[in-house]
Each structure stands twice: as C-alpha cells, then as structure tokens.
Design an enzyme around this catalytic site. Structure first.
Site, PDB file in Angstrom:
ATOM      1  N   ASP A 162       0.842  -1.200   0.000  1.00 39.45           N
ATOM      2  CA  ASP A 162       0.000   0.000   0.000  1.00 39.45           C
ATOM      3  C   ASP A 162       0.885   1.261   0.000  1.00 39.45           C
ATOM      4  O   ASP A 162       0.632   2.219  -0.738  1.00 39.45           O
ATOM      5  CB  ASP A 162      -0.894  -0.026   1.254  1.00 39.45           C
ATOM      6  CG  ASP A 162      -2.091   0.901   1.146  1.00 39.45           C
ATOM      7  OD1 ASP A 162      -2.502   1.236   0.018  1.00 39.45           O
ATOM      8  OD2 ASP A 162      -2.620   1.283   2.209  1.00 39.45           O
ATOM      9  N   HIS A 247      -4.354   1.917  -7.145  1.00 36.68           N
ATOM     10  CA  HIS A 247      -5.596   1.700  -6.400  1.00 36.68           C
ATOM     11  C   HIS A 247      -6.794   1.492  -7.331  1.00 36.68           C
ATOM     12  O   HIS A 247      -7.760   0.826  -6.956  1.00 36.68           O
ATOM     13  CB  HIS A 247      -5.860   2.855  -5.427  1.00 36.68           C
ATOM     14  CG  HIS A 247      -5.100   2.724  -4.135  1.00 36.68           C
ATOM     15  ND1 HIS A 247      -3.767   3.026  -4.039  1.00 36.68           N
ATOM     16  CD2 HIS A 247      -5.492   2.297  -2.906  1.00 36.68           C
ATOM     17  CE1 HIS A 247      -3.363   2.798  -2.795  1.00 36.68           C
ATOM     18  NE2 HIS A 247      -4.390   2.354  -2.078  1.00 36.68           N
ATOM     19  N   HIS A 250      -6.744  -2.063  -8.023  1.00 35.67           N
ATOM     20  CA  HIS A 250      -7.229  -2.722  -6.803  1.00 35.67           C
ATOM     21  C   HIS A 250      -8.750  -2.827  -6.831  1.00 35.67           C
ATOM     22  O   HIS A 250      -9.321  -3.885  -6.591  1.00 35.67           O
ATOM     23  CB  HIS A 250      -6.760  -1.949  -5.567  1.00 35.67           C
ATOM     24  CG  HIS A 250      -7.516  -2.294  -4.324  1.00 35.67           C
ATOM     25  ND1 HIS A 250      -8.713  -1.689  -3.992  1.00 35.67           N
ATOM     26  CD2 HIS A 250      -7.267  -3.190  -3.347  1.00 35.67           C
ATOM     27  CE1 HIS A 250      -9.161  -2.208  -2.858  1.00 35.67           C
ATOM     28  NE2 HIS A 250      -8.297  -3.114  -2.452  1.00 35.67           N
ATOM     29  N   HIS A 264      -5.784  -5.660   1.050  1.00 35.47           N
ATOM     30  CA  HIS A 264      -5.773  -4.407   0.287  1.00 35.47           C
ATOM     31  C   HIS A 264      -4.402  -4.172  -0.370  1.00 35.47           C
ATOM     32  O   HIS A 264      -4.297  -3.991  -1.585  1.00 35.47           O
ATOM     33  CB  HIS A 264      -6.134  -3.268   1.251  1.00 35.47           C
ATOM     34  CG  HIS A 264      -6.008  -1.900   0.655  1.00 35.47           C
ATOM     35  ND1 HIS A 264      -6.988  -1.337  -0.128  1.00 35.47           N
ATOM     36  CD2 HIS A 264      -5.013  -0.976   0.733  1.00 35.47           C
ATOM     37  CE1 HIS A 264      -6.608  -0.129  -0.502  1.00 35.47           C
ATOM     38  NE2 HIS A 264      -5.416   0.111  -0.003  1.00 35.47           N
TER      39      HIS A 264
HETATM   40 ZN   LIG Z   1      -4.468   2.008  -0.003  1.00 34.27          ZN
END
Ligand SMILES: [Zn+2]
Length: 357
Positions: A162, A247, A250, A264
C-alpha cells in the site's frame, strides 16, 4: 491531529484519554481478552476508569448503533479504537455519530487507513456498501511499534505494498494536475509530494532489514521507519497528493470474487505493476521495483491473487477499473483496451520476475 509512534506507547493510553474524560475503548474481538486485561492494569495504575466494548467483527450499521448506544448511555467523552481496519473504522463512525473525538490505535501496519478520515461501511454479512468521510480527523493515532512487530508478517508486507504505491500515484496526480483528498479536493502541496517520496525511499532503504527483524519479533530502527512509512507517510502522502492506477486496479480486481481473500495492499501491489506498464516506466525503474516486490513477497501476477489470467476475468477487471475515477488520474487518456493490455502485460512481467527469483 497528532501522531505518536514508539515502543511500548500503548501503556501511555490512559494519559492520552485523560485529557478528554472517560473513554469508550472499542477492541478487536480477537484481541479482546489479552488487551482488556492489559488496559485494566494501565487504567488502574493511572487511577482512571474506562468502558470496554468488544467489536463483533463487521463494520455495519447494527454494530455502529450498538457501540454508540453503549457509549452514549455511559456518558463517555472520547472513543478509542484498537485493532484492525474494521474495528478502527467502527470507532471512527461511532465517534462521528456521537460528535466525540476519536483515538486510533492500530494493531498492525497493513495499510494507511489509520490516519485517513475515511471509513468503509459493510452490510451485516460483509458486503461492501461504500465509504464515508468523517467530520474530523482522529485526535491521535497511537502506534505501539512493539505490538506491530508481533503482528503477522503478511500484514506488514501488505502495508508495504500500500505504501509503495504512494509515490507512483502522487507523480501521476502531479502530472495530470488532479485534486487531492483534503476536504472537497485541492491542489497538492509540495509537502505532500515530499512525504510521498520519502515513503518510497524509506521502503527501499529499510524494507528488507525491517522484515528480517520482524522474523525475530524485535523492533529496530528499520522496523520503526517502515511502520512510519506504512501508516503515516503513506496516509499523509495519498491524502495530500491523490490515488491513481495502482488503487484503480485494486478496485477493478474486486470484480473477481477470488481476490476478496487477499489484503488491500496485496491487490495494490499488482496494481503498481500495471501502473508501471501503463506509464511505460523505464527498465531500470521496473527492475528495481519488481525485484523488491518479489523479494519481500508481494504478489506481482494475477495467479498470486487467485485469478486465472483468461480473457473473461481480465475484461471484467479492466471494465471495473475504468468505471472508477482513480485510473483517470493518469496524465493521458485511459481506455478499457489500454487497461486490458496493461493487466496482461503486467501479469507476464510479474511471471518473468517470479521465474528468475
Ligand atoms: Zn491504499
């Protein structure tokens, strides 16, 4: 409002909540027995009282109503959340409902959510409903590096995924001059860019050393630095500069249900590979980043995220990615075809690094 990180800082919680009055402490159900006992000892020696609530496992309307009901009836003045993402989000949402300050105490460094003003709400059965912006940021984020060092390695590595996305996404937002996530969205400041870059440098300088220390469950300077990168620098970085393709991918990956079992930061990691392909990053940068991700065990292929790299899956991921605004923060026009191609090429690139590792 404030960020404090250090070895054994958990033991100072009573002095932090004393400034507000009685605290309602929402504790992750998995950690409840161990931490509730420890909190009783801490508060007893400080001559203070607190109210403990065990988080039942889902950040949903029912649980928010239950805990804010308990807190409201007992006249507490501050909410504390201790645990993983859903516990912390529930604490944030309860504080928001009650109009009280909140103190956030993460039990792992698996993502940068502790410092964000956003909480994600689910149904009772765990289906994603949406995210909600809090009226105010946490009064304090208290990170005990001793607790983080004893959390599972996989969580720490996911947090590095992340955090690793922060600088790439900041640069994309700068190039496209997109608004950041402060309030209604403003021009990014140089301080935000500097933090995002520092996050990147810290991971490369200290990431591998930190993981080795964690294998022995100890806190070193490298561990402290990477915890700060995963939580503070990543969080301040993304809020002040913005998110983009990593992201965006993601969110696209969640179109395939087998990815729900992954963290995540693990999905974001594959998103970084896709972003580098989409931006046609230079070989040198690709090599540095891919080698690092494979070394620390972040997923770099679809298969590592439980996804068969067939046309149907990749089309579904690409379609969901382009429906989300994040990928459009790149400084060039994004189409579904471009994203489709980038995902397949990223998967192939990841494979070659896995084979050679
Ligand atoms: Zn994140």
């Amino acid at each position: 409002m404030r960020y404090i990180q250090g070895f054994g800082e958990f033991d100072n919680l009573a002095s932090h909540t004393a400034a507000y009055g009685k605290a309602c402490i929402v504790i992750d159900g998995f950690l409840f027995d161990a931490l509730n006992a420890r909190l009783h000892a801490i508060y007893e020696s400080a001559g203070k009282d607190f109210l403990a609530a065990s988080f039942k496992g889902e950040c949903c309307d029912g649980e928010i109503a239950r805990i804010s009901g308990i807190a409201g009836k007992n006249g507490v003045s501050v909410i504390v959340g201790i645990g993983g993402g859903k516990t912390l989000d529930t604490a944030k949402l309860c504080a928001d409902v009650l109009g009280l300050p909140v103190i956030i105490v993460p039990s792992s460094a698996s993502n940068d959510a502790p410092v964000s003003e956003i909480a994600v709400v689910y149904t009772e059965s765990g289906e994603y409903i949406g995210s909600k912006k809090m009226k105010r940021n946490a009064e304090l984020v208290l990170v005990d590096s001793e607790i983080i060092a004893k959390s599972p390695r996989r969580l720490f590595v996911a947090g590095m995924g992340d955090a690793l996305a922060t600088w790439f996404e900041a640069k994309a937002n700068e190039a496209s001059d997109s608004p950041n996530y402060v309030g209604r969205g403003y021009r990014r400041c140089k301080a935000g860019m500097a933090i995002a870059e520092s996050c990147h440098k810290t991971l490369f300088a200290d990431g591998k050393k930190a993981l080795m220390a964690l294998e022995r469950g100890v806190v070193t300077e490298a561990v402290e630095n990477v915890i700060e990168a995963n939580i503070l620098m990543s969080g301040l970085g993304f809020q002040n500069t913005g998110l983009s393709t990593a992201h965006g991918i993601h969110s696209g990956l969640t179109a395939v249900s087998s990815t729900h079992a992954f963290l995540h930061g693990e999905k974001v990691a594959f998103g970084i590979v896709c972003q580098m392909i989409l931006e046609n990053a230079c070989d040198e940068e690709i090599d540095e980043v891919m080698t690092f991700m494979v070394d620390i065990g972040l997923p770099v292929t679809l298969k590592q995220l439980g996804v068969e790299a067939d046309r149907e899956n990749v089309l579904a991921i690409a379609a969901k990615t382009v429906r989300n605004p994040l990928v459009h923060h790149e400084p060039f026009k994004i189409t579904e075809e471009l994203v489709f191609g980038a995902i397949l090429a990223a998967d192939r690139l990841g494979q070659s690094y896995l084979e050679n590792s």
